[in-house]
Scaffold this motif. Structure first.
Motif, PDB file in Angstrom:
ATOM      1  N   ALA A  53       0.828  -1.204   0.000  1.00 41.05           N
ATOM      2  CA  ALA A  53       0.000   0.000   0.000  1.00 41.05           C
ATOM      3  C   ALA A  53       0.865   1.259   0.000  1.00 41.05           C
ATOM      4  O   ALA A  53       0.547   2.250  -0.678  1.00 41.05           O
ATOM      5  CB  ALA A  53      -0.924  -0.010   1.213  1.00 41.05           C
ATOM      6  N   LEU A  54       1.968   1.231   0.736  1.00 42.95           N
ATOM      7  CA  LEU A  54       2.840   2.402   0.774  1.00 42.95           C
ATOM      8  C   LEU A  54       3.648   2.554  -0.511  1.00 42.95           C
ATOM      9  O   LEU A  54       4.017   3.675  -0.887  1.00 42.95           O
ATOM     10  CB  LEU A  54       3.749   2.341   2.001  1.00 42.95           C
ATOM     11  CG  LEU A  54       3.009   2.521   3.334  1.00 42.95           C
ATOM     12  CD1 LEU A  54       3.967   2.380   4.505  1.00 42.95           C
ATOM     13  CD2 LEU A  54       2.272   3.853   3.386  1.00 42.95           C
TER      14      LEU A  54
ATOM     15  N   ARG B 135       6.908  16.428  -1.891  1.00 40.90           N
ATOM     16  CA  ARG B 135       5.567  16.398  -2.482  1.00 40.90           C
ATOM     17  C   ARG B 135       4.542  15.870  -1.475  1.00 40.90           C
ATOM     18  O   ARG B 135       4.888  15.155  -0.532  1.00 40.90           O
ATOM     19  CB  ARG B 135       5.552  15.535  -3.745  1.00 40.90           C
ATOM     20  CG  ARG B 135       5.675  14.031  -3.488  1.00 40.90           C
ATOM     21  CD  ARG B 135       5.908  13.276  -4.790  1.00 40.90           C
ATOM     22  NE  ARG B 135       5.867  11.820  -4.631  1.00 40.90           N
ATOM     23  CZ  ARG B 135       6.868  11.082  -4.178  1.00 40.90           C
ATOM     24  NH1 ARG B 135       7.996  11.666  -3.811  1.00 40.90           N
ATOM     25  NH2 ARG B 135       6.738   9.773  -4.081  1.00 40.90           N
ATOM     26  N   THR B 136       3.299  16.225  -1.696  1.00 43.00           N
ATOM     27  CA  THR B 136       2.204  15.752  -0.846  1.00 43.00           C
ATOM     28  C   THR B 136       1.659  14.439  -1.392  1.00 43.00           C
ATOM     29  O   THR B 136       1.442  14.308  -2.606  1.00 43.00           O
ATOM     30  CB  THR B 136       1.072  16.791  -0.785  1.00 43.00           C
ATOM     31  OG1 THR B 136       1.589  18.007  -0.218  1.00 43.00           O
ATOM     32  CG2 THR B 136      -0.078  16.293   0.066  1.00 43.00           C
ATOM     33  N   VAL B 137       1.459  13.480  -0.509  1.00 42.64           N
ATOM     34  CA  VAL B 137       0.898  12.186  -0.902  1.00 42.64           C
ATOM     35  C   VAL B 137      -0.372  11.946  -0.094  1.00 42.64           C
ATOM     36  O   VAL B 137      -0.566  12.507   0.982  1.00 42.64           O
ATOM     37  CB  VAL B 137       1.896  11.038  -0.676  1.00 42.64           C
ATOM     38  CG1 VAL B 137       3.109  11.193  -1.592  1.00 42.64           C
ATOM     39  CG2 VAL B 137       2.329  10.954   0.781  1.00 42.64           C
ATOM     40  N   GLU B 138      -1.242  11.074  -0.647  1.00 44.76           N
ATOM     41  CA  GLU B 138      -2.508  10.773   0.032  1.00 44.76           C
ATOM     42  C   GLU B 138      -2.472   9.357   0.582  1.00 44.76           C
ATOM     43  O   GLU B 138      -2.096   8.413  -0.101  1.00 44.76           O
ATOM     44  CB  GLU B 138      -3.689  10.923  -0.933  1.00 44.76           C
ATOM     45  CG  GLU B 138      -5.035  10.708  -0.247  1.00 44.76           C
ATOM     46  CD  GLU B 138      -6.219  11.088  -1.114  1.00 44.76           C
ATOM     47  OE1 GLU B 138      -7.357  10.711  -0.767  1.00 44.76           O
ATOM     48  OE2 GLU B 138      -6.008  11.757  -2.152  1.00 44.76           O
ATOM     49  N   LEU B 139      -2.899   9.239   1.845  1.00 41.05           N
ATOM     50  CA  LEU B 139      -2.938   7.962   2.530  1.00 41.05           C
ATOM     51  C   LEU B 139      -4.381   7.481   2.627  1.00 41.05           C
ATOM     52  O   LEU B 139      -5.180   7.759   1.733  1.00 41.05           O
ATOM     53  CB  LEU B 139      -2.281   8.106   3.903  1.00 41.05           C
ATOM     54  CG  LEU B 139      -0.815   8.571   3.822  1.00 41.05           C
ATOM     55  CD1 LEU B 139      -0.400   9.288   5.095  1.00 41.05           C
ATOM     56  CD2 LEU B 139       0.092   7.386   3.554  1.00 41.05           C
TER      57      LEU B 139
ATOM     58  N   ARG C  98      -0.577   6.170  -6.568  1.00 43.68           N
ATOM     59  CA  ARG C  98      -1.844   5.441  -6.692  1.00 43.68           C
ATOM     60  C   ARG C  98      -2.576   5.462  -5.359  1.00 43.68           C
ATOM     61  O   ARG C  98      -1.977   5.737  -4.315  1.00 43.68           O
ATOM     62  CB  ARG C  98      -1.581   3.993  -7.122  1.00 43.68           C
ATOM     63  CG  ARG C  98      -0.961   3.852  -8.503  1.00 43.68           C
ATOM     64  CD  ARG C  98      -0.862   2.391  -8.913  1.00 43.68           C
ATOM     65  NE  ARG C  98       0.034   1.640  -8.053  1.00 43.68           N
ATOM     66  CZ  ARG C  98       1.358   1.559  -8.222  1.00 43.68           C
ATOM     67  NH1 ARG C  98       1.938   2.201  -9.223  1.00 43.68           N
ATOM     68  NH2 ARG C  98       2.103   0.849  -7.390  1.00 43.68           N
ATOM     69  N   PRO C  99      -3.886   5.144  -5.359  1.00 42.10           N
ATOM     70  CA  PRO C  99      -4.595   5.034  -4.080  1.00 42.10           C
ATOM     71  C   PRO C  99      -3.923   3.995  -3.184  1.00 42.10           C
ATOM     72  O   PRO C  99      -3.457   2.957  -3.655  1.00 42.10           O
ATOM     73  CB  PRO C  99      -6.000   4.588  -4.488  1.00 42.10           C
ATOM     74  CG  PRO C  99      -6.157   5.070  -5.898  1.00 42.10           C
ATOM     75  CD  PRO C  99      -4.791   4.954  -6.518  1.00 42.10           C
ATOM     76  N   MET C 100      -3.891   4.269  -1.900  1.00 45.09           N
ATOM     77  CA  MET C 100      -3.221   3.374  -0.966  1.00 45.09           C
ATOM     78  C   MET C 100      -3.858   1.986  -0.988  1.00 45.09           C
ATOM     79  O   MET C 100      -3.156   0.971  -1.064  1.00 45.09           O
ATOM     80  CB  MET C 100      -3.278   3.975   0.441  1.00 45.09           C
ATOM     81  CG  MET C 100      -2.469   3.218   1.475  1.00 45.09           C
ATOM     82  SD  MET C 100      -2.326   4.157   3.029  1.00 45.09           S
ATOM     83  CE  MET C 100      -1.310   3.020   3.991  1.00 45.09           C
ATOM     84  N   TYR C 101      -5.176   1.936  -0.898  1.00 41.76           N
ATOM     85  CA  TYR C 101      -5.934   0.687  -0.994  1.00 41.76           C
ATOM     86  C   TYR C 101      -7.090   0.899  -1.962  1.00 41.76           C
ATOM     87  O   TYR C 101      -7.595   2.013  -2.116  1.00 41.76           O
ATOM     88  CB  TYR C 101      -6.506   0.280   0.370  1.00 41.76           C
ATOM     89  CG  TYR C 101      -5.461  -0.085   1.404  1.00 41.76           C
ATOM     90  CD1 TYR C 101      -4.847  -1.323   1.398  1.00 41.76           C
ATOM     91  CD2 TYR C 101      -5.112   0.824   2.404  1.00 41.76           C
ATOM     92  CE1 TYR C 101      -3.892  -1.663   2.362  1.00 41.76           C
ATOM     93  CE2 TYR C 101      -4.161   0.501   3.371  1.00 41.76           C
ATOM     94  CZ  TYR C 101      -3.560  -0.746   3.339  1.00 41.76           C
ATOM     95  OH  TYR C 101      -2.623  -1.073   4.282  1.00 41.76           O
ATOM     96  N   VAL C 102      -7.539  -0.186  -2.595  1.00 44.74           N
ATOM     97  CA  VAL C 102      -8.705  -0.095  -3.483  1.00 44.74           C
ATOM     98  C   VAL C 102      -9.911   0.381  -2.687  1.00 44.74           C
ATOM     99  O   VAL C 102     -10.686   1.226  -3.139  1.00 44.74           O
ATOM    100  CB  VAL C 102      -8.974  -1.460  -4.142  1.00 44.74           C
ATOM    101  CG1 VAL C 102     -10.276  -1.426  -4.932  1.00 44.74           C
ATOM    102  CG2 VAL C 102      -7.806  -1.864  -5.033  1.00 44.74           C
TER     103      VAL C 102
END
Length: 227
Positions: free
Chosen positions: A54-55, A109-113, A62-66
């Protein structure tokens, strides 16, 4: 200052410690309960593997999880596997995480969790270190909060204090250990000072201990939201 490359090295070392310790479990030991309610040790190992993947997704945009449902289903699917398969998966997914982390990138950079949470990419290696270190403790195989590296314990206390900072359900709280001091909680209500050994404070903040061994000078120990 966050040093993601140093944290990646710490992740590698922590993963090696976990794999060496877990190697003696056997298939029966893997199926036994962990220290996390409702999870076997197999659940913990499966989660570590899926979290590494996921990380990787996070670092690659990409999205961390579907979905939350897919995350839970993957852990349940993988939890019953034999120990050899579990360890190979933890090792292989950890190697992929290290490989992606080694690629030159903009760490600012900013990432989404999960759940819309965002962070700077530079903190992702430390987030993985949290997973490996705390879940090593959760396996219940002789690695306790007191065995965690002192630097990690202090950083994780600071990380969790920041997470609960401004939370309306937590009174203003001063956290005091012999290694440092932190502030957390909201702005309303009487301030509470919680003091104790750093591992005990971490256990309370991370939901691993009930805080019975902490000192509040007679005040009620603040109830913390689930992580």
């Amino acid at each position: 200052m966050i040093d993601p490359l140093r944290d990646l090295a710490s992740v590698r070392e922590a993963t090696d410690r976990l794999l060496s310790a877990a190697a003696g479990l056997g298939d029966v030991g893997t199926a036994e309960p962990s220290q996390l309610p409702g999870w076997s040790r197999g659940h913990v190992l499966a989660h570590l593997s899926r979290n590494a993947e996921a990380l990787v997704n996070v670092l690659e945009g990409r999205p961390m999880y579907v979905s939350a449902e897919a995350r839970e289903a993957d852990i349940e699917r993988d939890a019953p596997r034999p120990l050899a398969a579990q360890l190979a998966d933890v090792r292989d997914t950890a190697a992929r995480f290290q490989a992606v982390g080694a690629v030159p990138a903009d760490w600012s950079r900013t990432v989404e969790l999960r759940n819309g949470v965002t962070d700077v990419a530079a903190r992702v290696p430390f987030r993985r270190l949290i997973e490996v270190e705390l879940h090593h403790v959760d396996l219940g195989i002789g690695y306790a909060l007191e065995d965690l590296p002192e630097e990690f314990t202090g950083r994780e206390i600071a990380f969790l204090a920041q997470r609960f900072s401004g939370h309306a359900d937590v009174p203003p709280t001063r956290i005091v250990a012999d290694t440092g001091e932190w502030q957390t909680g909201g702005e309303d209500g009487a301030p509470v000072t919680v003091s104790g050994a750093a591992p005990a404070l971490l256990g309370w903040l991370a939901g691993r201990r009930d805080g019975a061994d902490l000192d509040t000078a007679g005040a009620l120990l603040p109830a913390l939201p689930p992580l």
